[in-house]
Design a protein around this motif. Structure first.
Motif, PDB file in Angstrom:
ATOM      1  N   ASP A 172      74.687  39.935  61.563  1.00 18.71           N
ATOM      2  CA  ASP A 172      75.640  39.183  60.744  1.00 18.71           C
ATOM      3  C   ASP A 172      75.122  39.007  59.313  1.00 18.71           C
ATOM      4  O   ASP A 172      75.167  37.909  58.745  1.00 18.71           O
ATOM      5  CB  ASP A 172      75.918  37.803  61.388  1.00 18.71           C
ATOM      6  N   THR A 173      74.617  40.101  58.762  1.00 23.27           N
ATOM      7  CA  THR A 173      74.054  40.097  57.410  1.00 23.27           C
ATOM      8  C   THR A 173      74.576  41.318  56.667  1.00 23.27           C
ATOM      9  O   THR A 173      73.965  42.400  56.701  1.00 23.27           O
ATOM     10  CB  THR A 173      72.507  40.131  57.469  1.00 23.27           C
ATOM     11  N   GLY A 179      70.224  48.727  53.415  1.00 27.53           N
ATOM     12  CA  GLY A 179      68.897  49.112  53.884  1.00 27.53           C
ATOM     13  C   GLY A 179      68.288  48.096  54.827  1.00 27.53           C
ATOM     14  O   GLY A 179      68.376  46.887  54.595  1.00 27.53           O
ATOM     15  N   TYR A 180      67.682  48.609  55.903  1.00 27.71           N
ATOM     16  CA  TYR A 180      66.953  47.804  56.884  1.00 27.71           C
ATOM     17  C   TYR A 180      65.529  48.341  56.901  1.00 27.71           C
ATOM     18  O   TYR A 180      65.314  49.552  56.934  1.00 27.71           O
ATOM     19  CB  TYR A 180      67.608  47.940  58.254  1.00 27.71           C
ATOM     20  N   PHE A 181      64.530  47.458  56.845  1.00 34.22           N
ATOM     21  CA  PHE A 181      63.145  47.933  56.706  1.00 34.22           C
ATOM     22  C   PHE A 181      62.304  47.680  57.950  1.00 34.22           C
ATOM     23  O   PHE A 181      62.608  46.822  58.785  1.00 34.22           O
ATOM     24  CB  PHE A 181      62.475  47.292  55.481  1.00 34.22           C
ATOM     25  N   ASN A 182      61.237  48.465  58.046  1.00 31.40           N
ATOM     26  CA  ASN A 182      60.224  48.277  59.077  1.00 31.40           C
ATOM     27  C   ASN A 182      59.158  47.329  58.544  1.00 31.40           C
ATOM     28  O   ASN A 182      58.623  47.534  57.455  1.00 31.40           O
ATOM     29  CB  ASN A 182      59.595  49.622  59.444  1.00 31.40           C
ATOM     30  N   THR A 242      58.574  29.306  56.792  1.00 25.22           N
ATOM     31  CA  THR A 242      59.174  28.178  57.523  1.00 25.22           C
ATOM     32  C   THR A 242      60.584  28.516  57.980  1.00 25.22           C
ATOM     33  O   THR A 242      60.964  28.216  59.118  1.00 25.22           O
ATOM     34  CB  THR A 242      59.189  26.916  56.641  1.00 25.22           C
ATOM     35  N   ARG A 243      61.348  29.165  57.119  1.00 27.30           N
ATOM     36  CA  ARG A 243      62.709  29.541  57.501  1.00 27.30           C
ATOM     37  C   ARG A 243      62.698  30.554  58.649  1.00 27.30           C
ATOM     38  O   ARG A 243      63.547  30.490  59.555  1.00 27.30           O
ATOM     39  CB  ARG A 243      63.454  30.109  56.294  1.00 27.30           C
ATOM     40  N   ILE A 246      66.847  39.698  57.623  1.00 27.96           N
ATOM     41  CA  ILE A 246      67.915  38.740  57.305  1.00 27.96           C
ATOM     42  C   ILE A 246      67.543  37.924  56.071  1.00 27.96           C
ATOM     43  O   ILE A 246      68.324  37.788  55.130  1.00 27.96           O
ATOM     44  CB  ILE A 246      68.173  37.805  58.505  1.00 27.96           C
ATOM     45  N   LEU A 247      66.328  37.391  56.063  1.00 32.84           N
ATOM     46  CA  LEU A 247      65.921  36.476  55.002  1.00 32.84           C
ATOM     47  C   LEU A 247      65.662  37.175  53.671  1.00 32.84           C
ATOM     48  O   LEU A 247      65.838  36.581  52.601  1.00 32.84           O
ATOM     49  CB  LEU A 247      64.667  35.703  55.429  1.00 32.84           C
ATOM     50  N   LEU A 248      65.229  38.431  53.715  1.00 31.49           N
ATOM     51  CA  LEU A 248      64.903  39.146  52.476  1.00 31.49           C
ATOM     52  C   LEU A 248      66.058  39.984  51.950  1.00 31.49           C
ATOM     53  O   LEU A 248      65.958  40.548  50.856  1.00 31.49           O
ATOM     54  CB  LEU A 248      63.691  40.048  52.688  1.00 31.49           C
ATOM     55  N   ALA A 249      67.145  40.088  52.703  1.00 32.63           N
ATOM     56  CA  ALA A 249      68.259  40.941  52.298  1.00 32.63           C
ATOM     57  C   ALA A 249      68.726  40.582  50.887  1.00 32.63           C
ATOM     58  O   ALA A 249      69.051  39.436  50.587  1.00 32.63           O
ATOM     59  CB  ALA A 249      69.418  40.795  53.283  1.00 32.63           C
TER      60      ALA A 249
END
Length: 339
Positions: free
Chosen positions: A174-175, A181-184, A202-203, A227-230
């Motif tokens: 849901d992002t 791009g999706y990273f390893n 923390t998140r 998700i958080l770095l997108a």
């Protein structure tokens, strides 16, 4: 560090320094970190040796976060630092809080050590490279040493998969921004001020403790970090995280080295690692070369010990035409499954 999860005085139990560097000014150093359990100490040592072997003109400080470190490990890592006139720091950590987070057969609580690493170094240095211990260096990292971040870029990463995989991940997680791009997460060059500014650790832990969020994820902290770095990640060339599973060899008609000359880091994904005795292929030579130029030179590659390993070793021995070893491995595989 986060007061909820990573209070330094609670997490860092012991700090061991193996410092054989003649230049004591860390301002000239590039920092590389690993987060591992005892099963990856061998691989970690060879990974460090490979970086030093491939980058003789650069100065590094290596940081190993682990919950296990034997006297033999102390001897070997000290000898490695001495051999290359380098500095290696080992942090023995209390990981009890991490053990309540989701884990799988392939991802143990050690996968969350990267959060401790990022928080520990926030405010101390500007950037740090995190590497999985099954990554071997075969080229110059000068491009990473020279890389400068924009203040909104949280980390430099390498894409995994193709556009279809990114679409699936964007929907599952849901992002929508993951369509780009999706990273390893085995390679992360972390911009520490931005990581701290966006409160990533923390998140991430909060998401991993949320049952509803956990229902969406299949790749644990890798999914969470995506998700958080997108939108705030920086994609760099695939040469910095060239993924290859030695088990791909089982499906190939010919044995050859599939790694391009431009590759800087080869990431040996999958259950068969180059330190396994049955991983006898040209693609393992990068690991073997570093091993031969390290204190682990005379240490034997690891034999199978679990039913899972005996099953894979049997398949590889059959592929290699070593029929007696194949039969032996299958016998041990069934014995362990039955008893």
């Amino acid at each position: 560090m986060s007061q909820d999860y990573f209070a330094e005085e609670d997490v860092i139990l012991t700090k061991l320094e193996f410092d054989h560097c003649t230049d004591k000014n860390d301002a000239n150093s590039f920092h590389i970190s690993y987060g591992i359990d005892k099963n990856f100490l061998f691989g970690c040592g060879i990974s460090i040796a490979s970086v030093l072997l491939s980058n003789p003109e650069s100065k590094f400080v290596f940081h190993i976060f682990t919950d296990y470190f034997s006297d033999n490990d102390r001897e070997k890592f000290d000898a490695l630092a001495a051999q290359y006139n380098s500095r290696i720091v080992v942090y023995l950590i209390n990981c009890e809080k991490l053990k309540v987070l989701p884990s799988t057969k392939n991802w143990t609580y050690a996968t969350y050590f990267r959060f401790i690493i990022a928080d520990y170094f926030s405010g101390k240095i500007d950037k740090i490279l995190y590497l999985d211990a099954d990554i071997v260096c075969k080229g110059s990292v000068q491009e990473l040493i020279d890389l400068s971040f924009d203040e909104s870029e949280i980390a430099a990463v390498v894409a995994e998969g193709d556009i279809e995989w990114w679409k699936k991940r964007s929907i599952t997680l849901d992002t929508p921004k993951l369509i780009n791009g999706y990273f390893n997460a085995g390679f992360l060059l972390i911009n520490l001020p931005a990581w701290s500014k966006y409160n990533i650790s923390t998140r991430a832990i909060d998401m991993l403790k949320d049952p509803e969020a956990v229902k969406k994820i299949t790749h644990l902290d890798q999914d969470v970090l995506n998700i958080l770095l997108a939108g705030n990640d920086r994609f760099v060339d695939g040469k910095f995280n060239t993924q290859y599973s030695i088990n791909y060899e089982l499906k190939k008609d010919k044995v050859f080295d599939p790694i391009p000359n431009s590759c800087v880091f080869i990431h040996y994904i999958g259950p068969t690692k180059p330190w396994h005795i049955w991983a006898n292929y040209p693609v393992s030579e990068y690991f073997n070369r570093a091993k031969e130029n390290s204190p682990w030179q005379s240490v034997s590659l690891l034999s199978p010990s679990t039913s899972h390993q005996f099953r894979y070793s049997a398949k590889h021995y059959f592929k290699q035409g070593l029929i007696l070893k194949c039969i032996y491995s299958y016998i041990n595989y069934y014995a362990k499954k039955l008893f």
